[in-house]
Design a protein around this motif. Sequence first.
Motif, PDB file in Angstrom:
ATOM      1  N   ARG A  78      51.069  36.721  56.298  1.00 10.96           N
ATOM      2  CA  ARG A  78      50.451  37.689  55.383  1.00 10.96           C
ATOM      3  C   ARG A  78      50.171  37.144  53.988  1.00 10.96           C
ATOM      4  O   ARG A  78      49.329  37.690  53.281  1.00 10.96           O
ATOM      5  N   SER A 134      41.798  49.323  60.939  1.00  7.70           N
ATOM      6  CA  SER A 134      42.626  50.229  61.741  1.00  7.70           C
ATOM      7  C   SER A 134      41.801  50.955  62.789  1.00  7.70           C
ATOM      8  O   SER A 134      42.229  51.109  63.945  1.00  7.70           O
ATOM      9  N   ASN A 182      47.398  43.128  61.109  1.00  6.47           N
ATOM     10  CA  ASN A 182      47.764  42.614  59.788  1.00  6.47           C
ATOM     11  C   ASN A 182      46.876  43.209  58.704  1.00  6.47           C
ATOM     12  O   ASN A 182      47.358  43.623  57.637  1.00  6.47           O
ATOM     13  N   LYS A 212      47.572  47.014  57.973  1.00  7.69           N
ATOM     14  CA  LYS A 212      48.753  47.306  57.158  1.00  7.69           C
ATOM     15  C   LYS A 212      48.426  47.359  55.666  1.00  7.69           C
ATOM     16  O   LYS A 212      49.173  47.959  54.891  1.00  7.69           O
ATOM     17  N   SER A 247      52.194  53.480  56.213  1.00  7.28           N
ATOM     18  CA  SER A 247      53.234  52.930  57.101  1.00  7.28           C
ATOM     19  C   SER A 247      53.009  53.343  58.553  1.00  7.28           C
ATOM     20  O   SER A 247      53.941  53.693  59.274  1.00  7.28           O
ATOM     21  N   TRP A 295      51.614  50.205  63.361  1.00  2.21           N
ATOM     22  CA  TRP A 295      50.671  49.290  64.026  1.00  2.21           C
ATOM     23  C   TRP A 295      51.386  48.306  64.941  1.00  2.21           C
ATOM     24  O   TRP A 295      50.776  47.761  65.871  1.00  2.21           O
TER      25      TRP A 295
END
Length: 449
Positions: free
Chosen positions: A176, A233, A288, A291, A302, A305
């Motif tokens: 990340r 997402s 990733n 998030k 939150s 995922w």
Amino acid sequence: MESSHVIAITNGEENIAHKKENKALKFPIPPFISHIRKNEVHCSTVSITSNLRYKQMKSDQGTRKMIHSVKVGISLVLVSLMYLVNPLFEQVGENAMWAIMTVIVIFEFSAGATLGKGFNRGMGTIVGGGLGCLAAFFAQSTGIGRVGNSIIIATSVFIFGSLATYFRLVPSIKKRYDYGVMIFMLTFNLVVVSGVRAHVKVWEIARERLVTILMGFIVCICVSLFVFPLWASDELHDSIVSRFQDLANTIEACLGECTKLVGEKEDQSLNVCKSVLNSKSKDESLANFAKWEPWHGKFGFSYPWGRYLKIGEVLRELAAFILAVGCLQTAKEPMAYLRQSQSVQLDTCVAIESKVAGILRELGESMKQMRKCEAKYNISAQLKAVRSDLNSIISTSKIAQLEDGQVLAIASSVFLLMEVVRKVEELVKEVEELADVAGFSTHTTPMSS
């Protein structure tokens, strides 16, 4: 409405099959074996449905690419105003190029990717610039001369460069924050090396570059979030949901009938399994990026995922077993003897593939609508019935009269089908856990047959 055409292929074995009619197997076997026995090849419209779905997804992806391209162009025009408008240019001067570089570097396809990369660039610039300034001030304040300053700066470059490189190799950080650590190294070196020259105002350089980078970041975020936002997402959610339907169609194609056209080199339904098997890196990247995204639409802060990644992993394992079944159906030996059979009970096997495919569609619809699967008890009962049906295929009383090669053929196919059922049971469990953690809505929906 799906239809199929039947092309009869004769191979000169009718007489042999007739002579051995009395020795026909009297227990149900998987339908793909029975279709080989009948010497028939079916052309299912399942592959046509998959092609239409693929074309629609490709068209949507093309539209998304056009939107992204336009948004990048708008961002570049906005940051270029720092050069084009005199009052702005007088404030930032030649440092305006850092804003343009920021837009080009951090503007990614999805909003989450842009936010993540922008955050990494901002934190890397702030921390790297701050430590670089401190190291430069310390070197200049020692009063040990030009050579001493160079030694201190070189030592600091070595220490921080080595530590940052080591952190980039840590998996959790690399996943990340790799870009942020890289920007830290770049900014720190540029700022601290500037401190070698005492007449250079290190703090002014760091401040001006930070301001222009921040302006570029603000432009990227505003355009990415408020101008036709593209969410990672949504893409991850839709991608996982579509695999349930695709694998359900593939199960019906591979286990229900032989969908391979005459002369066709590769079954298109099996290509679906291959694409699912190759989806791991895409899922991890989208998760990733997701998030980093703010609360939007149906996804809150939150959001779990990680559960989507677990479901994707089980779907890949399921696709592997379906692919194995599809490869087994094309084998000529040791199943060639089954072409001689004239009487096979298909009802059990048709029910098996219908139940498994129906369960997958129900789970996919549950995730798509983000509701709890109220038919989960019915699903458990159906899976239990499927296991019982599979066990009946290889019962001792029915295989005792078969040869070893025949037993191996039947056992191999039934074993793969058992694994398919086991993976579907895992999917049921994972979807239920996701529904509990994500807070899916609850309302009664009839179970699809």
